[in-house]
Design a protein around this motif. Structure first.
Motif, PDB file in Angstrom:
ATOM      1  N   ILE A  54      55.563 -44.757  15.319  1.00  0.00           N
ATOM      2  CA  ILE A  54      54.688 -45.109  16.442  1.00  0.00           C
ATOM      3  C   ILE A  54      53.465 -45.793  15.864  1.00  0.00           C
ATOM      4  O   ILE A  54      52.798 -45.249  14.987  1.00  0.00           O
ATOM      5  CB  ILE A  54      54.282 -43.867  17.247  1.00  0.00           C
ATOM      6  CG1 ILE A  54      55.525 -43.177  17.803  1.00  0.00           C
ATOM      7  CG2 ILE A  54      53.319 -44.261  18.376  1.00  0.00           C
ATOM      8  CD1 ILE A  54      55.245 -41.866  18.500  1.00  0.00           C
ATOM      9  N   CYS A  55      53.198 -46.991  16.328  1.00  0.00           N
ATOM     10  CA  CYS A  55      52.017 -47.715  15.872  1.00  0.00           C
ATOM     11  C   CYS A  55      51.290 -48.244  17.102  1.00  0.00           C
ATOM     12  O   CYS A  55      51.888 -48.509  18.128  1.00  0.00           O
ATOM     13  CB  CYS A  55      52.398 -48.830  14.912  1.00  0.00           C
ATOM     14  SG  CYS A  55      53.657 -49.968  15.520  1.00  0.00           S
ATOM     15  N   GLY A  56      49.991 -48.343  16.981  1.00  0.00           N
ATOM     16  CA  GLY A  56      49.220 -48.819  18.120  1.00  0.00           C
ATOM     17  C   GLY A  56      47.754 -48.945  17.799  1.00  0.00           C
ATOM     18  O   GLY A  56      47.341 -48.892  16.646  1.00  0.00           O
ATOM     19  N   GLN A  67      50.618 -49.497  22.381  1.00  0.00           N
ATOM     20  CA  GLN A  67      51.514 -48.679  21.576  1.00  0.00           C
ATOM     21  C   GLN A  67      52.895 -49.294  21.484  1.00  0.00           C
ATOM     22  O   GLN A  67      53.400 -49.838  22.461  1.00  0.00           O
ATOM     23  CB  GLN A  67      51.603 -47.297  22.217  1.00  0.00           C
ATOM     24  CG  GLN A  67      52.366 -46.280  21.430  1.00  0.00           C
ATOM     25  CD  GLN A  67      52.365 -44.953  22.150  1.00  0.00           C
ATOM     26  OE1 GLN A  67      53.091 -44.785  23.120  1.00  0.00           O
ATOM     27  NE2 GLN A  67      51.552 -44.037  21.687  1.00  0.00           N
TER      28      GLN A  67
END
Length: 67
Positions: free
Chosen positions: A32-34, A40
């Motif tokens: 998960i990247c954001g 996100q």
């Protein structure tokens, strides 16, 4: 305003996760990247939760404010 992850960087993260699964080091995984403003991306590969089938995890909702 936070800068989103570039598409090329997101693609490299997904390729790395997929390589780990394809090599048999893990049955599956999630990255998960954001950004702090709530943008996100959820990347998945392999089997993350057998009871959920092929469905990706739902979007996570933050219950705390960013620092």
């Amino acid at each position: 305003m936070p800068v989103p992850f570039p598409a090329a960087d997101t693609a490299r993260l997904h390729e790395a996760l997929t390589a780990v699964v394809d090599d048999g080091a893990s049955p599956g995984g999630v990255v998960i990247c954001g950004t702090t403003d709530g943008q996100q991306r959820i990347l998945t590969a392999g089997t993350v939760a057998p009871e959920c089938g092929d469905a990706p995890p739902p979007p996570r909702r933050s219950t705390t404010s960013p620092p």
